[in-house]
Scaffold this active site. Structure first.
Site, PDB file in Angstrom:
ATOM      1  N   GLY A 259       9.698  -4.716  -8.115  1.00 42.47           N
ATOM      2  CA  GLY A 259      10.549  -3.582  -8.472  1.00 42.47           C
ATOM      3  C   GLY A 259      12.015  -3.909  -8.240  1.00 42.47           C
TER       4      GLY A 259
ATOM      5  N   MET B 234      11.354   6.478  -5.838  1.00 39.43           N
ATOM      6  CA  MET B 234      10.048   6.580  -5.167  1.00 39.43           C
ATOM      7  C   MET B 234       9.919   5.463  -4.144  1.00 39.43           C
ATOM      8  SD  MET B 234       7.390   7.776  -8.013  1.00 39.43           S
ATOM      9  CE  MET B 234       7.708   9.284  -8.901  1.00 39.43           C
ATOM     10  N   SER B 235       9.360   5.800  -2.999  1.00 38.31           N
ATOM     11  CA  SER B 235       9.180   4.821  -1.922  1.00 38.31           C
ATOM     12  C   SER B 235       8.066   5.301  -1.004  1.00 38.31           C
ATOM     13  CB  SER B 235      10.480   4.699  -1.126  1.00 38.31           C
ATOM     14  OG  SER B 235      10.233   4.054   0.098  1.00 38.31           O
TER      15      SER B 235
ATOM     16  N   ARG C  94       8.095   5.105   1.992  1.00 40.84           N
ATOM     17  CA  ARG C  94       8.738   5.709   3.163  1.00 40.84           C
ATOM     18  C   ARG C  94       9.107   7.176   2.954  1.00 40.84           C
ATOM     19  NH1 ARG C  94      10.501   1.305   6.581  1.00 40.84           N
ATOM     20  NH2 ARG C  94      10.138  -0.604   5.447  1.00 40.84           N
TER      21      ARG C  94
ATOM     22  N   GLY D 151       5.813   4.327  -8.635  1.00 37.71           N
ATOM     23  CA  GLY D 151       6.623   3.101  -8.753  1.00 37.71           C
ATOM     24  C   GLY D 151       5.698   1.900  -8.885  1.00 37.71           C
ATOM     25  N   HIS D 152       4.692   1.835  -8.002  1.00 35.76           N
ATOM     26  CA  HIS D 152       3.723   0.728  -8.076  1.00 35.76           C
ATOM     27  C   HIS D 152       2.962   0.794  -9.406  1.00 35.76           C
ATOM     28  CE1 HIS D 152       4.087   1.436  -3.596  1.00 35.76           C
ATOM     29  NE2 HIS D 152       4.334   0.149  -3.659  1.00 35.76           N
TER      30      HIS D 152
ATOM     31  N   GLN E 130      15.311  -8.417  -2.829  1.00 31.88           N
ATOM     32  CA  GLN E 130      13.996  -9.075  -2.774  1.00 31.88           C
ATOM     33  C   GLN E 130      13.686  -9.770  -4.106  1.00 31.88           C
ATOM     34  OE1 GLN E 130      10.255  -7.367  -0.979  1.00 31.88           O
ATOM     35  NE2 GLN E 130       9.959  -6.646  -3.060  1.00 31.88           N
TER      36      GLN E 130
ATOM     37  N   GLN F  37       7.448  -9.267   8.023  1.00 28.63           N
ATOM     38  CA  GLN F  37       8.684  -8.826   7.378  1.00 28.63           C
ATOM     39  C   GLN F  37       9.260  -7.554   7.986  1.00 28.63           C
ATOM     40  OE1 GLN F  37       6.704  -8.467   3.445  1.00 28.63           O
ATOM     41  NE2 GLN F  37       8.003  -6.672   3.156  1.00 28.63           N
TER      42      GLN F  37
ATOM     43  N   GLY G  68       0.810  -1.219   0.000  1.00 27.26           N
ATOM     44  CA  GLY G  68       0.000   0.000   0.000  1.00 27.26           C
ATOM     45  C   GLY G  68       0.840   1.264   0.000  1.00 27.26           C
TER      46      GLY G  68
HETATM   47  P1  AMP Z   1       6.079  -2.190  -1.398  1.00 31.78           P
HETATM   48  O1  AMP Z   1       4.651  -1.724  -1.373  1.00 31.78           O
HETATM   49  O2  AMP Z   1       7.048  -1.165  -0.936  1.00 31.78           O
HETATM   50  O3  AMP Z   1       6.260  -3.537  -0.751  1.00 31.78           O
HETATM   51  O4  AMP Z   1       6.409  -2.399  -2.930  1.00 31.78           O
HETATM   52  C1  AMP Z   1       5.655  -3.238  -3.747  1.00 31.78           C
HETATM   53  C2  AMP Z   1       6.409  -3.462  -5.018  1.00 31.78           C
HETATM   54  O5  AMP Z   1       6.620  -2.223  -5.672  1.00 31.78           O
HETATM   55  C3  AMP Z   1       7.791  -4.091  -4.768  1.00 31.78           C
HETATM   56  O6  AMP Z   1       8.050  -5.066  -5.773  1.00 31.78           O
HETATM   57  C4  AMP Z   1       8.716  -2.907  -4.903  1.00 31.78           C
HETATM   58  O7  AMP Z   1      10.025  -3.258  -5.317  1.00 31.78           O
HETATM   59  C5  AMP Z   1       7.999  -2.097  -5.984  1.00 31.78           C
HETATM   60  N1  AMP Z   1       8.427  -0.696  -5.937  1.00 31.78           N
HETATM   61  C6  AMP Z   1       8.414   0.128  -4.851  1.00 31.78           C
HETATM   62  N2  AMP Z   1       8.935   1.336  -5.180  1.00 31.78           N
HETATM   63  C7  AMP Z   1       9.301   1.247  -6.486  1.00 31.78           C
HETATM   64  C8  AMP Z   1       9.920   2.158  -7.404  1.00 31.78           C
HETATM   65  N3  AMP Z   1      10.274   3.391  -7.051  1.00 31.78           N
HETATM   66  N4  AMP Z   1      10.138   1.738  -8.663  1.00 31.78           N
HETATM   67  C9  AMP Z   1       9.787   0.470  -9.062  1.00 31.78           C
HETATM   68  N5  AMP Z   1       9.211  -0.420  -8.237  1.00 31.78           N
HETATM   69  C10 AMP Z   1       8.963  -0.051  -6.967  1.00 31.78           C
END
Ligand code: AMP
Length: 286
Positions: free
Chosen positions: A146, A183-184, A186, A36-37, A152, A61, A31
């Site tokens: 990602g 992008m994150s 966080r 990025g998502h 991962q 995790q 979420g």
């Molecule tokens: P998360 O919600 O942070 O667990 O991310 C879900 C998926 O989105 C994971 O496979 C992440 O690697 C990918 N992801 C998160 N940020 C990015 C980004 N900036 N660019 C590409 N993929 C991303």
């Protein structure tokens, strides 16, 4: 678009009789969705008939309780952001994913003994366990991860290989702000000043890449250079800098394509990033 909460219902929908054209692309997320998502969703849309996104903040995790508590929760905005692009959004509850009698966990391999695995003990076990469960429920043709979370991606790719899971794991390049900041979810916890400092991380990685492309031979020199630049950033605390092969093996000399990975705190927020560098050597493994 439908929001599905029950595991049984999700499995039933996902496993409806399919033919070779009725493919499923799956994107697991926690979420707080951003561009990025959306890049993962866009790629899944192109390559599959149906697209399913899961949103589940996986308690197993997280290494510490306070990180889990502080993780942003924006379910309503998330649904709004992606609803036009996906077929189903799967939002399971923690008690259905981990019922009281839940016992087993995935034991992860050598890829996870260092880097993230060293600083976040238990993280990859928890991640792999939930990803395996989600893959078993949905049984997608393709699942999208990602490359921002590079280790991962490697662990999940190894897991589907080792356990004969019939899902193709696709790595999607990191999406960045115009400033270069990866992008994150966080990033929302960074102050404006911290955000500005964080944008310099990618600049340092790019500089290291150009040093390698200009003929540097010694991975340790590159690690030292990147670490010394990162410690100069205000409010920074560097956890690791590593130059590795694309399979995350340590390298004595630069002899194959590689990835430079970093983890650094800016203030209270832990950021990870990486850059892939071609060695320019013919026959280098991809
Ligand atoms: P998360 O919600 O942070 O667990 O991310 C879900 C998926 O989105 C994971 O496979 C992440 O690697 C990918 N992801 C998160 N940020 C990015 C980004 N900036 N660019 C590409 N993929 C991303």
């Amino acid at each position: 678009m439908n929001v599905i909460k029950s595991l049984k219902e999700m499995a039933k929908i996902a496993q409806e009789p399919s033919n070779s054209k009725n493919t499923i692309g799956f994107i697991p997320t926690m979420g707080a969705l951003h561009n990025g998502h959306l890049a993962l969703i866009r790629q899944a849309r192109k390559e599959n008939k149906r697209v399913i996104v899961s949103i589940f903040i996986n308690p197993k995790q997280f290494t510490n309780e306070s990180d889990l508590m502080k993780y942003p929760r924006t379910i309503e905005q998330d649904v709004e952001l992606i609803q036009d692009f996906v077929d189903f959004i799967f939002i399971p509850s923690a008690c259905e994913i981990y019922p009281q009698d839940f016992q087993l966990s995935i034991s992860v391999g050598a890829h996870t003994h260092d880097l993230e695995g060293e600083f976040r003990p238990g993280h990859f076990e928890g991640m792999a366990t939930v990803v395996l469960k989600l893959l078993n429920i949905i049984r997608p043709d393709r699942a999208y991860f990602g490359l921002k979370d590079y280790q991962q991606f490697i662990v999940v790719s190894q897991m589907v290989k080792d356990f004969n899971i019939d899902t193709k794991i696709i790595g999607v390049p990191t999406i960045r702000e115009i400033s270069g900041l990866a992008m994150s979810s966080r990033n929302t916890r960074l102050s404006d000043k911290e955000k500005e400092i964080s944008t310099r991380i990618y600049g340092i990685l790019q500089k290291a890449k150009s040093v390698i492309l200009n003929g540097a031979q010694n991975p340790q020199d590159i690690e030292k250079f990147v670490a010394s630049e990162l410690v100069k950033l205000p409010k920074s605390k560097v956890e690791y800098v590593a130059v590795r092969s694309l399979q995350l093996a340590k390298m004595k000399v630069i002899e194959s394509d590689m990835v430079i990975l970093v983890a650094v705190y800016i203030g209270e927020v832990r950021l990870i990033d990486n850059i892939i560098v071609p060695s320019g050597i013919q026959g280098a493994d991809h």
